[in-house]
Design an enzyme around this catalytic site. Sequence first.
Site, PDB file in Angstrom:
ATOM      1  N   GLY A 239      -3.353   1.630   5.702  1.00 42.04           N
ATOM      2  CA  GLY A 239      -3.433   0.576   6.691  1.00 42.04           C
ATOM      3  C   GLY A 239      -4.562  -0.201   6.358  1.00 42.04           C
ATOM      4  O   GLY A 239      -4.700  -1.455   6.960  1.00 42.04           O
ATOM      5  N   GLU A 273      -3.540   7.633   2.877  1.00 46.67           N
ATOM      6  CA  GLU A 273      -2.039   7.247   2.553  1.00 46.67           C
ATOM      7  C   GLU A 273      -2.223   5.577   2.245  1.00 46.67           C
ATOM      8  O   GLU A 273      -1.644   4.909   2.646  1.00 46.67           O
ATOM      9  CB  GLU A 273      -1.230   7.561   3.574  1.00 46.67           C
ATOM     10  CG  GLU A 273      -0.909   8.947   4.041  1.00 46.67           C
ATOM     11  CD  GLU A 273      -0.134   9.150   5.152  1.00 46.67           C
ATOM     12  OE1 GLU A 273       0.347   8.153   5.932  1.00 46.67           O
ATOM     13  OE2 GLU A 273       0.210  10.279   5.561  1.00 46.67           O
ATOM     14  N   PRO A 274      -3.144   5.287   1.335  1.00 47.36           N
ATOM     15  CA  PRO A 274      -3.125   3.707   1.041  1.00 47.36           C
ATOM     16  C   PRO A 274      -1.993   3.285   0.419  1.00 47.36           C
ATOM     17  O   PRO A 274      -1.463   3.970  -0.435  1.00 47.36           O
ATOM     18  CB  PRO A 274      -4.363   3.549   0.379  1.00 47.36           C
ATOM     19  CG  PRO A 274      -4.295   4.854  -0.523  1.00 47.36           C
ATOM     20  CD  PRO A 274      -3.936   5.846   0.407  1.00 47.36           C
ATOM     21  N   GLY A 275      -1.324   2.157   0.485  1.00 48.90           N
ATOM     22  CA  GLY A 275      -0.333   1.579   0.109  1.00 48.90           C
ATOM     23  C   GLY A 275      -0.609  -0.031  -0.325  1.00 48.90           C
ATOM     24  O   GLY A 275      -1.205  -0.388  -1.391  1.00 48.90           O
ATOM     25  N   ARG A 312       8.251 -11.340   3.588  1.00 53.50           N
ATOM     26  CA  ARG A 312       7.175 -11.087   4.401  1.00 53.50           C
ATOM     27  C   ARG A 312       6.787 -12.532   5.172  1.00 53.50           C
ATOM     28  O   ARG A 312       6.703 -12.329   6.516  1.00 53.50           O
ATOM     29  CB  ARG A 312       5.812 -10.670   3.727  1.00 53.50           C
ATOM     30  CG  ARG A 312       5.834  -9.146   3.127  1.00 53.50           C
ATOM     31  CD  ARG A 312       4.517  -8.616   2.630  1.00 53.50           C
ATOM     32  NE  ARG A 312       3.753  -8.568   3.516  1.00 53.50           N
ATOM     33  CZ  ARG A 312       2.689  -9.524   4.088  1.00 53.50           C
ATOM     34  NH1 ARG A 312       2.519 -10.589   3.229  1.00 53.50           N
ATOM     35  NH2 ARG A 312       1.675  -9.079   5.027  1.00 53.50           N
ATOM     36  N   TYR A 316       7.262 -11.567   9.091  1.00 48.60           N
ATOM     37  CA  TYR A 316       5.896 -11.630   9.862  1.00 48.60           C
ATOM     38  C   TYR A 316       5.115 -12.929   9.855  1.00 48.60           C
ATOM     39  O   TYR A 316       4.285 -12.864  10.416  1.00 48.60           O
ATOM     40  CB  TYR A 316       5.143 -10.591   9.026  1.00 48.60           C
ATOM     41  CG  TYR A 316       5.594  -9.105   8.876  1.00 48.60           C
ATOM     42  CD1 TYR A 316       6.349  -8.336   9.435  1.00 48.60           C
ATOM     43  CD2 TYR A 316       5.397  -8.739   7.171  1.00 48.60           C
ATOM     44  CE1 TYR A 316       6.383  -7.307   9.165  1.00 48.60           C
ATOM     45  CE2 TYR A 316       5.930  -7.524   6.954  1.00 48.60           C
ATOM     46  CZ  TYR A 316       6.486  -6.851   7.664  1.00 48.60           C
ATOM     47  OH  TYR A 316       6.903  -5.485   7.361  1.00 48.60           O
ATOM     48  N   CYS A 342      20.705 -19.329   2.968  1.00 47.14           N
ATOM     49  CA  CYS A 342      21.059 -20.421   3.935  1.00 47.14           C
ATOM     50  C   CYS A 342      20.701 -19.770   5.230  1.00 47.14           C
ATOM     51  O   CYS A 342      21.583 -19.230   6.173  1.00 47.14           O
ATOM     52  CB  CYS A 342      22.648 -20.403   3.866  1.00 47.14           C
ATOM     53  SG  CYS A 342      23.353 -20.890   2.438  1.00 47.14           S
ATOM     54  N   GLU A 343      19.382 -19.759   5.465  1.00 50.55           N
ATOM     55  CA  GLU A 343      18.691 -19.619   6.617  1.00 50.55           C
ATOM     56  C   GLU A 343      17.530 -20.553   6.892  1.00 50.55           C
ATOM     57  O   GLU A 343      16.828 -20.818   6.114  1.00 50.55           O
ATOM     58  CB  GLU A 343      18.171 -18.017   6.601  1.00 50.55           C
ATOM     59  CG  GLU A 343      19.249 -16.959   6.597  1.00 50.55           C
ATOM     60  CD  GLU A 343      19.812 -16.522   7.579  1.00 50.55           C
ATOM     61  OE1 GLU A 343      19.286 -16.780   8.748  1.00 50.55           O
ATOM     62  OE2 GLU A 343      20.727 -15.699   7.770  1.00 50.55           O
ATOM     63  N   TYR A 371       5.165  -4.439  -0.593  1.00 50.15           N
ATOM     64  CA  TYR A 371       6.229  -4.800   0.313  1.00 50.15           C
ATOM     65  C   TYR A 371       6.647  -6.239  -0.071  1.00 50.15           C
ATOM     66  O   TYR A 371       7.080  -6.739   0.725  1.00 50.15           O
ATOM     67  CB  TYR A 371       5.543  -4.861   1.757  1.00 50.15           C
ATOM     68  CG  TYR A 371       5.033  -3.789   2.441  1.00 50.15           C
ATOM     69  CD1 TYR A 371       5.726  -2.421   2.745  1.00 50.15           C
ATOM     70  CD2 TYR A 371       3.429  -3.747   2.408  1.00 50.15           C
ATOM     71  CE1 TYR A 371       4.943  -1.528   2.898  1.00 50.15           C
ATOM     72  CE2 TYR A 371       2.677  -2.688   2.668  1.00 50.15           C
ATOM     73  CZ  TYR A 371       3.379  -1.455   3.172  1.00 50.15           C
ATOM     74  OH  TYR A 371       2.871  -0.304   3.440  1.00 50.15           O
TER      75      TYR A 371
END
Length: 412
Positions: A239, A273-275, A312, A316, A342-343, A371
């Site tokens: 996190g 648990e770093p990502g 992302r 978000y 097409c969005e 990510y």
Amino acid sequence: MHHFQHKNGSLFVEDVSVRDLAKQHGTPLYVYSTATLKRHFEAFDSAFQSMPHLTCYSVKANSNLAILRLLAGMGAGMDIVSGGELYRALLAGVPADKIVYSGVGKKPEEIRQALTAGILMFNVESMQELIRINDVARDMGKVAKVSFRINPDVDPQTHPYISTGMKKNKFGLNIELSLEAYSLARDLPAIEPVGMDCHIGSQLTSIAPFMEALDKLLAFYEKLKGMNLDIQYLDLGGGLGIPYSEEEPPHPTEFGAAVTSALKGLPLKLILEPGRVIVGNAGILVAEVLYTKQTPSKNFVIVDAAMNDLVRPSLYGSFHRIEEVQQSGRAVGDVDVVGPICESGDFLAKDRQLAEVRQGELLAVYSAGAYGFTMSSNYNTRPRAAEILVDGDKATVIRRRETYENLVANEI
Ligand SMILES: *Cc1c(COP(=O)(O)O)cnc(C)c1O
């Protein structure tokens, strides 16, 4: 970010020119820096050196085998959230006893795979999951080591989609239920409770929520003491945030000092648990400008990377810094950088100040290592990008660009 720098106006990843990479491998293209990955892992891991610990890199942030191998070679364990990630971690040579398995929906087959491999422990997220793990382990004649993911009800002050440790989230067990869970676990024949776990969210930019969660876990640890359990591990999850733009997240050293000092003297092995903090700023996404388009209300830069490559911003509203690969010195204007999908939600940047760019020029989207590729899709039947790992003056293709044949291969 020292390994992504303009030299004479041209962007380099370590000693490799991004323009050359794009010419050779096409775009959209993910490019990662080995030196950055190594530096980030070392900085993080060494922040906890004063106590027994295991840094379990969170595979879902970037699961390319070459990156897993690199980190495994530096002593990393892995945090996985699926049977597929277990498969990857084992393939990359991660010792099974350095793997922890999180996630709310582990299937019986996945539990079996993890028990067969002999992982360090399951981070259990519900009573039913506990019972299922017990059943599977008993059938296999094994004992499953577990931690419970405790939901400490802490507000991580991050985006709602990436906050996970509040009452309303689907993750973990609240403190009251956790006590029941440990007491049930103690009595189940094929379960051995060995740890406590939490993961409160992602992209945290201050230490306070971590410390609040840790305080709650330690108070809970005191309660567990009377229960005749052998709790050896405290898993604080991942996190820690990274600078995407102006944020100033705490340095891992500062985070490590606060955590290790709170745990001083306790007979616990710390798991982390770093990502994002390891891979986020170790990668960029390179895109080519297809068209520029002026309308009365907006100016658009249409590039060949889209929300299927990097979701992302769409998902978000995340900010990713975007710069020219070849600095032009042209005047800066206000643009939306959008993809071909097409969005209307397909954008990489909105209302961004960017130097005027022209057809055929390249843009670098920064902080795309975490990510990014792992959340990519084939929407609009777009082949997923190639991935390149740079090490000094060497560039290696670590994932080939998908072909149309790849895309239809499983269709009958
Ligand atoms: C996603 C995740 C992580 C990694 O989070 P980052 O914010 O990338 O550090 C760690 N643990 C669990 C359980 C996760 O789901």
